[in-house]
Enzyme design. Structure first.
Site, PDB file in Angstrom:
ATOM      1  CG  ASP A 174      -7.601  -4.133   2.882  1.00 13.27           C
ATOM      2  OD1 ASP A 174      -8.745  -3.781   3.466  1.00 13.27           O
ATOM      3  OD2 ASP A 174      -7.110  -3.502   1.623  1.00 13.27           O
ATOM      4  CE  LYS A 194       2.323 -17.782   0.768  1.00 11.45           C
ATOM      5  NZ  LYS A 194       1.759 -18.959   0.960  1.00 11.45           N
ATOM      6  CG  ASP A 213      -1.378 -19.742   2.153  1.00  8.79           C
ATOM      7  OD1 ASP A 213      -0.728 -19.683   3.357  1.00  8.79           O
ATOM      8  OD2 ASP A 213      -0.691 -20.401   1.254  1.00  8.79           O
ATOM      9  CE1 TYR A 228      -2.859  -2.957   1.070  1.00  8.34           C
ATOM     10  CE2 TYR A 228      -4.489  -1.448   0.582  1.00  8.34           C
ATOM     11  CZ  TYR A 228      -4.424  -2.491   0.908  1.00  8.34           C
ATOM     12  OH  TYR A 228      -5.295  -3.483   0.540  1.00  8.34           O
TER      13      TYR A 228
END
Ligand code: NAI
Length: 344
Positions: free
Chosen positions: A227, A170, A203, A123
Site C-alpha cells: 500500500d 521486515k 525501510d 488489513y
C-alpha cells in the site's frame, strides 16, 4: 466482441469514464459496456450502494472497469472498493508505474510494477481494545495467500518479459509472519530460474526507491508495505494522475488509483489518463494487445507533446480536448498501420 461491466463512479468518475469509452472505441475494439452506478448515486436511485444487478454483471463478465467512488468519512456506507475486494476475493493489486516524457517528475527512467497482496496482513481488520489505554491489531499472514501472490508475481514477470522480482519484507523483526511470506516467495522463485529474485527490507526499500528507482522491476509485497510503496512509486513518476491499477482474483477490476476528486467534478478539467491507462491494462489482460498499445502510444505522445495537458499536469486543456487529441493520434496510428499492411 467482449462484454465488460462498467461502474461510472461519482465526482469526476462519469467525465473520465465517458472519455475512456470514446478512446477505447477509437481503437476499433468491440467492447459492449454494461453500465452501472454504485455508492451514493446508486443509493439515491435504488436504496443500495452495491446493486445486485451490478454484482451479477461482474460475476458473469468477470471483467470490470471502475470509475472512482466517494466514501463518506467516519459515517455512512463502507468503501465500495473494500466491499468489491471481499466479494470477489481480488487478492492481487497490481500497479504498473512508469515515467512519461513530458510529465514533471523527479525520475525519468522508472518502469516497475508493484504487486500487493490484497486480503490479509494488518488489513485483515482483526483488532481490539485491550483497555482504554491500549489497542491491539493482529498481523495475519497465511502460507496459502503468500503462495498465491508469489505465484502471481512470478507468472506476471514471466509473461511480461520482466527480469527481476524483489520481495519486500521486515522478516528481521517479524520473523514468523514476514518470514512465512518470504518462505513462499523463495519456493516460487526456484521455479523461475531465468528471473532474478532478491529480498529487500522495507525501510531500505523506501530509501532505494527514492535514490535509484530504475533498479526495480516487479515488487512483491505483503498488503501494508505494498500500500505504502505503491503510492511512493506513483510519486516518483509525477503522481496518481498517470497511474493505472488492477484488482485481480475471481474477477478482474481495473481502475485509476486516484479518487473521485469532488473539488473539480463537473468542470471538464479532470485528467482522464489514469483511467484510460487502466482500460489499456484491461485490454491487454483480455488479449487485445494491439489496441492496448495504441492507447499507450497515444498517451505517451500527448504527454510528450505537452499541448493538450490538463491543469493537474501544468496545462490548460479540458478533459474533452485531451480526449480528442488522444483519439486523433490513435486514428492516425491505425491508418498508418493499415496503409503498411496493404502496401508492404
Ligand atoms: P482524490 O484522488 O479524489 O483527490 C486528491 C487531489 O487530486 C484533489 O485535489 C483532486 O482534485 C486531484 N485529482 C485526483 N484525481 C484527479 C484527476 N484525474 N485529474 C485531476 N486532478 C485529480 O483523493 P481524495 O480527495 O482523498 O478523495 C476523494 C474521494 O474519493 C473520497 O471520498 C475517497 O474516499 C474517494 N476515493 C476513491 C477511490 C476509488 O474509488 N478507487 C480511491 C481513492 C479515494
Amino acid at each position: 466482441m467482449r462484454t465488460v461491466t462498467l461502474i461510472r463512479g461519482d465526482g469526476i468518475g462519469p467525465e473520465i469514464i465517458e472519455s475512456t469509452k470514446e478512446v477505447v472505441a477509437s481503437t476499433g475494439v468491440n467492447i459492449i459496456w454494461e453500465e452501472f452506478d454504485a455508492g451514493i448515486k446508486s443509493f439515491e436511485k435504488s436504496g443500495t450502494v452495491l446493486p445486485d444487478e451490478l454484482i451479477k454483471s461482474i460475476e458473469k463478465n468477470k471483467i470490470a472497469l471502475k470509475g472512482p467512488i466517494t466514501t463518506p468519512i467516519g459515517e455512512g456506507f463502507r468503501s465500495i472498493n473494500v466491499l468489491l475486494r471481499q466479494k470477489f476475493e481480488t487478492f492481487a493489486n497490481v500497479r504498473p508505474v512508469k515515467s512519461f516524457r513530458g510529465v514533471d517528475s523527479k525520475f525519468k527512467n522508472v518502469d516497475m510494477v508493484v504487486i500487493r497482496e490484497n486480503t490479509e496482513d494488518l488489513y485483515a481488520g482483526i483488532e481490539h481494545k485491550i483497555s482504554n489505554y491500549a489497542a491491539e491489531s493482529i498481523k495475519l499472514i497465511t502460507r496459502e495467500a503468500s503462495r498465491r501472490i508469489a505465484d502471481y508475481a512470478f507468472s506476471f514477470a514471466a509473461k511480461n518479459n520482466r527480469k527481476k522480482v524483489t520481495a519486500v519484507h521486515k522478516a528481521n523483526i517479524m520473523k514468523l509472519t514476514d518470514g512465512l511470506f518470504l518462505e513462499e516467495a523463495r519456493k516460487v522463485a526456484k521455479e523461475y530460474s531465468n528471473i532474478e529474485y532478491e529480498e529487500v527490507i522495507i525501510d531500505n526499500m523506501c530509501m532505494q526507491m527514492v535514490l535509484k528507482p530504475e533498479k526495480y522491476d516487479v515488487l512483491l509485497c505483503p498488503n501494508l508495505y505494498g500500500d505504502i510503496l505503491s503510492d511512493l512509486a506513483a510519486g516518483l513518476v509525477g503522481g496518481l494522475g498517470v497511474v493505472p491499477s488492477a484488482n485481480l482474483g475471481k474477477v478482474a477490476i481495473f481502475e485509476a488509483v486516484h479518487g473521485s476528486a469532488p473539488d473539480i467534478a463537473g468542470k471538464n478539467i479532470a485528467n482522464p489518463i489514469a483511467i484510460i491507462l487502466s482500460a489499456a491494462f484491461m485490454l491487454e489482460y483480455i488479449g487485445n494487445e494491439y489496441e492496448a498499445n495504441l492507447i499507450k502510444k497515444a498517451v505517451e505522445k500527448v504527454l510528450e507533446d505537452g499541448k493538450y495537458l490538463t491543469p493537474d499536469l501544468g496545462g490548460t486543456a479540458t478533459t474533452n480536448m485531451m480526449t480528442n487529441e488522444l483519439i486523433k493520434i490513435i486514428q492516425s496510428i491505425r491508418s498508418e498501420d493499415n496503409w503498411r499492411k496493404n502496401n508492404c
